[in-house]
Scaffold this motif. Structure first.
Motif, PDB file in Angstrom:
ATOM      1  N   THR A   1     -32.105 -21.810  -9.777  1.00 29.46           N
ATOM      2  CA  THR A   1     -32.577 -23.123  -9.334  1.00 29.46           C
ATOM      3  C   THR A   1     -31.901 -24.245 -10.121  1.00 29.46           C
ATOM      4  OG1 THR A   1     -34.719 -22.163  -8.758  1.00 29.46           O
ATOM      5  CG2 THR A   1     -34.630 -24.558  -9.003  1.00 29.46           C
ATOM      6  N   ILE A   2     -31.788 -24.084 -11.421  1.00 31.01           N
ATOM      7  CA  ILE A   2     -31.147 -25.109 -12.254  1.00 31.01           C
ATOM      8  C   ILE A   2     -29.661 -25.226 -11.901  1.00 31.01           C
ATOM      9  CG2 ILE A   2     -30.451 -25.663 -14.630  1.00 31.01           C
ATOM     10  CD1 ILE A   2     -33.194 -24.558 -15.508  1.00 31.01           C
ATOM     11  N   ALA A   3     -28.995 -24.103 -11.691  1.00 32.57           N
ATOM     12  CA  ALA A   3     -27.571 -24.122 -11.339  1.00 32.57           C
ATOM     13  C   ALA A   3     -27.354 -24.809  -9.996  1.00 32.57           C
ATOM     14  CB  ALA A   3     -27.015 -22.704 -11.314  1.00 32.57           C
ATOM     15  N   LEU A   4     -28.165 -24.509  -9.004  1.00 31.08           N
ATOM     16  CA  LEU A   4     -28.031 -25.153  -7.693  1.00 31.08           C
ATOM     17  C   LEU A   4     -28.350 -26.645  -7.769  1.00 31.08           C
ATOM     18  CD1 LEU A   4     -29.497 -22.439  -5.304  1.00 31.08           C
ATOM     19  CD2 LEU A   4     -27.114 -23.113  -5.574  1.00 31.08           C
TER      20      LEU A   4
ATOM     21  N   TYR B   1     -26.399 -32.210  -7.691  1.00 29.28           N
ATOM     22  CA  TYR B   1     -26.262 -33.498  -8.371  1.00 29.28           C
ATOM     23  C   TYR B   1     -24.787 -33.896  -8.475  1.00 29.28           C
ATOM     24  CZ  TYR B   1     -26.271 -37.004 -12.044  1.00 29.28           C
ATOM     25  OH  TYR B   1     -26.072 -38.147 -12.761  1.00 29.28           O
ATOM     26  N   ALA B   2     -23.934 -32.975  -8.893  1.00 30.40           N
ATOM     27  CA  ALA B   2     -22.500 -33.263  -9.032  1.00 30.40           C
ATOM     28  C   ALA B   2     -21.894 -33.635  -7.675  1.00 30.40           C
ATOM     29  CB  ALA B   2     -21.770 -32.067  -9.634  1.00 30.40           C
ATOM     30  N   TYR B   3     -22.285 -32.945  -6.637  1.00 31.37           N
ATOM     31  CA  TYR B   3     -21.781 -33.234  -5.293  1.00 31.37           C
ATOM     32  C   TYR B   3     -22.213 -34.627  -4.841  1.00 31.37           C
ATOM     33  CZ  TYR B   3     -21.245 -33.060  -0.232  1.00 31.37           C
ATOM     34  OH  TYR B   3     -20.919 -33.349   1.054  1.00 31.37           O
ATOM     35  N   SER B   4     -23.482 -34.951  -5.047  1.00 32.65           N
ATOM     36  CA  SER B   4     -23.983 -36.246  -4.585  1.00 32.65           C
ATOM     37  C   SER B   4     -23.362 -37.391  -5.366  1.00 32.65           C
ATOM     38  CB  SER B   4     -25.508 -36.307  -4.675  1.00 32.65           C
ATOM     39  OG  SER B   4     -25.928 -36.296  -6.031  1.00 32.65           O
TER      40      SER B   4
END
Length: 143
Positions: free
Chosen positions: A22-25, A30-33
């Motif tokens: 969950t933390i990795a996803l 976040y990085a994508y957005s």
């Protein structure tokens, strides 16, 4: 009666694995957005400083213009007006983010030291969005 043994992971280990996924996803999302929406935010911020300098012996006036692009997009300065009259010999000037432009222009007309003059700087962003900067400048004499 035969006793079966259950093999598998413990509930604590399963919780840790689900939490890590969950933390990795969440980090990937976040990085994508940030990458996606960071480019949509355009900040136009052109700081302008100007002086009108009048030579009392020749009655000639000069505009000393300094522009700084403090925004995050390229800007094109298309025209500059002093009291409604376009500054002669002004050419289209492009400023990249962080870039500074300085120039002195000879003004046409009568200008008096001690009077305020309105300077309007017109421009567009790299995608065609228009903006303007307005300054009220007190003309001064050369010494």
């Amino acid at each position: 009666m035969q006793h079966r043994s259950k093999k598998g992971i413990s509930s604590i280990l399963g919780t840790v694995i689900v939490l890590a996924i969950t933390i990795a996803l969440g980090g990937l999302l976040y990085a994508y957005s940030q990458g996606m929406f960071g480019n949509l935010t355009q900040n136009v911020n052109v700081n302008a400083q100007a002086q009108i300098i009048v030579n009392p012996s020749t009655s000639q006036a000069y505009l000393q213009l300094t522009l700084v692009n403090d925004g995050n997009v390229n800007v094109n300065i298309t025209s500059v007006y002093v009291n409604g009259q376009q500054v002669p010999n002004f050419n289209l000037t492009s400023l990249l983010p962080g870039q500074t432009y300085q120039h002195v222009y000879l003004l046409k007309g009568v200008y008096n030291a001690g009077q305020y003059y309105t300077i309007i700087i017109y421009g567009t962003t790299g995608v065609g969005k228009q903006f303007s900067v307005t300054l009220n400048v007190l003309a001064s004499e050369t010494t």
